[in-house]
Design an enzyme around this catalytic site. Structure first.
Site, short mmCIF file in Angstrom:
data_model
loop_
_atom_site.label_atom_id
_atom_site.label_comp_id
_atom_site.label_asym_id
_atom_site.label_seq_id
_atom_site.Cartn_x
_atom_site.Cartn_y
_atom_site.Cartn_z
N GLU A 21 -32.85 11.44 -116.57
CA GLU A 21 -31.49 12.02 -116.61
C GLU A 21 -30.79 11.94 -115.25
O GLU A 21 -31.43 11.68 -114.23
CB GLU A 21 -31.56 13.49 -117.05
N LYS A 82 -20.84 17.51 -115.36
CA LYS A 82 -22.16 17.78 -115.95
C LYS A 82 -21.98 17.69 -117.47
O LYS A 82 -21.23 18.46 -118.05
CB LYS A 82 -22.64 19.17 -115.53
N VAL A 102 -30.39 17.26 -120.13
CA VAL A 102 -31.47 16.94 -121.07
C VAL A 102 -30.89 16.64 -122.46
O VAL A 102 -31.24 15.64 -123.08
CB VAL A 102 -32.51 18.08 -121.13
N ASP A 134 -26.32 33.02 -124.03
CA ASP A 134 -26.34 31.87 -123.14
C ASP A 134 -27.66 31.11 -123.31
O ASP A 134 -28.64 31.40 -122.64
CB ASP A 134 -26.14 32.32 -121.69
N SER A 136 -29.26 27.20 -123.63
CA SER A 136 -28.95 25.80 -123.34
C SER A 136 -28.92 24.95 -124.61
O SER A 136 -29.74 25.13 -125.52
CB SER A 136 -30.00 25.24 -122.38
N ALA A 137 -28.00 23.99 -124.59
CA ALA A 137 -27.93 23.01 -125.69
C ALA A 137 -29.20 22.16 -125.74
O ALA A 137 -29.45 21.50 -126.75
CB ALA A 137 -26.70 22.11 -125.49
N ASP A 138 -29.98 22.20 -124.68
CA ASP A 138 -31.24 21.43 -124.68
C ASP A 138 -32.14 21.82 -125.85
O ASP A 138 -32.81 20.98 -126.44
CB ASP A 138 -32.02 21.66 -123.37
N LYS A 155 -37.81 26.65 -116.46
CA LYS A 155 -37.85 27.38 -115.20
C LYS A 155 -37.90 28.88 -115.40
O LYS A 155 -37.32 29.40 -116.34
CB LYS A 155 -36.61 27.06 -114.38
N1 PSU Z 1 -34.09 21.46 -114.40
C1 PSU Z 1 -34.11 21.08 -113.10
N2 PSU Z 1 -33.00 20.58 -112.56
C2 PSU Z 1 -31.88 20.41 -113.28
C3 PSU Z 1 -31.86 20.80 -114.68
C4 PSU Z 1 -33.00 21.31 -115.18
O1 PSU Z 1 -35.11 21.19 -112.44
O2 PSU Z 1 -30.89 19.94 -112.73
C5 PSU Z 1 -30.64 20.51 -115.50
C6 PSU Z 1 -31.06 19.64 -116.70
O3 PSU Z 1 -30.16 18.56 -116.77
C7 PSU Z 1 -30.89 20.56 -117.88
C8 PSU Z 1 -29.73 21.41 -117.42
O4 PSU Z 1 -30.64 19.87 -119.07
O5 PSU Z 1 -30.05 21.67 -116.06
C9 PSU Z 1 -29.58 22.67 -118.23
O6 PSU Z 1 -28.35 23.22 -117.95
P1 PSU Z 1 -27.83 24.49 -118.79
O7 PSU Z 1 -28.81 25.56 -118.44
O8 PSU Z 1 -26.46 24.75 -118.29
O9 PSU Z 1 -27.90 24.09 -120.22
MN MN Z 2 -25.60 28.00 -120.60
#
Ligand code: PSU
Ligand code: MN
Length: 303
Positions: A21, A82, A102, A134, A136-138, A155
């Site tokens: 990614e 992003k 992701v 909140d 993630s779409a992941d 994380k």
């Molecule tokens: N984990 C990392 N570094 C990152 C991310 C995850 O160690 O930069 C990024 C990935 O691209 C993941 C995104 O898909 O953060 C998730 O963002 P959000 O929580 O806004 O969905």
């Molecule tokens: Mn979010």
């Protein structure tokens, strides 16, 4: 979609290909370490027998298999969007640059015919998600897109229990690599059980092979613990996370800016230690991910 010649050839010949990614480059790490890391990760994948395909959007065009120059630009350029699934059409229609998360990387990898994707950590349910929604779409993408994501776990800035519960609901298997407990990115373990402790890349490839033969849709999450010698001390990282979170609330940072803010702040608080761990664990994931992709392509070829 632009697919690089190398990646196209590899896919046609059934060689193992591993997607990477770009959000991690543009929003996850500072320049120039981000570029160094991205190029090293590509090398680790090559050394372990697979072809890397870094994915991002350049002037509205999804690129599968970026050149070193393009990776360098992703590391340097300011104002890159992003892009998760919901942002894709916006970014492409407006001919913008987009760093794929992701979710968007999985989706584009699938369209290109790539089955494996290595990253650092996935997004999940943020702390307080039971109230804020909140999430993630992941997680949604893992539920529906047939790509295996190899990472070091979600994380600890997230609510790991809610994250694991959602993955269960969505039918996403969590495989641990030589671990019974799901790793938590900066640290090698958590209190959450994985669904299966795989002892080798072949065992993982075999599960994916079986899943595909059954036409079971959706992704697989492979979690690789960061080796102890490179892990963060749990107390230190947890206190850094909680301080970073307090500051985020004070500043009113919300939505897609949360994860990048937290990563940056935690890196400042730990004086660069968290970034070192981050870089190390991605390379470690790349090694395992490439090996799984290699074993999988052997299974397909009946070797
Ligand atoms: N984990 C990392 N570094 C990152 C991310 C995850 O160690 O930069 C990024 C990935 O691209 C993941 C995104 O898909 O953060 C998730 O963002 P959000 O929580 O806004 O969905
Ligand atoms: Mn979010």
């Amino acid at each position: 979609m632009i697919i690089s010649k190398k990646v196209q050839e590899a896919l046609e010949k059934g060689f193992p290909v591993v997607a990477l990614e770009t959000t991690i480059i543009s929003h996850g790490m500072p320049y120039p370490k981000n570029v160094e890391c991205a190029l090293q990760v590509e090398n680790v994948i090559i050394e372990n027998g697979a072809i890397p395909a870094t994915i991002g959007i350049i002037n509205g065009e999804p690129v599968i298999g970026m050149s070193h120059e393009e990776i360098e630009l992703f590391g340097k350029k300011e104002g890159i969007r992003k892009v998760s699934r919901r942002d894709l059409a916006i970014c492409i229609a407006n001919k913008e640059w987009g760093a794929t998360t992701v979710s968007a990387t999985m989706l584009l990898a699938k369209k290109a015919g790539i089955q494996f994707f290595v990253t650092g950590g996935i997004g999940g349910a943020q702390k307080g998600a039971e109230k804020t929604y909140d999430i993630s779409a992941d997680l949604e993408e893992l539920a529906k897109t047939d790509v295996t994501v190899i990472c070091a776990g979600p994380k600890a800035i997230l609510d790991l229990n809610i994250t694991a519960e959602i993955l269960e609901t969505k039918g996403v298997p969590i495989i641990g690599y030589n671990t019974d407990k799901m790793p938590a990115f900066f640290t090698p373990t958590s209190n959450i059980n994985v669904d299966f402790n795989a002892r080798s890349p072949l065992e993982i490839a075999n599960i994916i092979y079986t899943k595909n033969n059954m036409n079971l849709e959706g992704g697989v999450l492979v979690t690789v613990p960061v080796p102890k010698e490179f892990a963060m001390d749990e107390k230190i990282i947890n206190s850094a996370i909680s301080d970073a979170q307090k500051e985020m609330e004070k500043k009113g940072i919300k939505g897609k800016d949360e994860t990048p803010f937290l990563l940056k702040k935690i890196n400042e608080i730990t004086e660069g230690k968290s970034l070192e761990t981050n870089i190390y664990l991605i390379k470690n994931n790349a090694k395992i991910g490439a090996k799984v992709a290699v074993e999988y392509s052997k299974l397909i070829k009946g070797e």
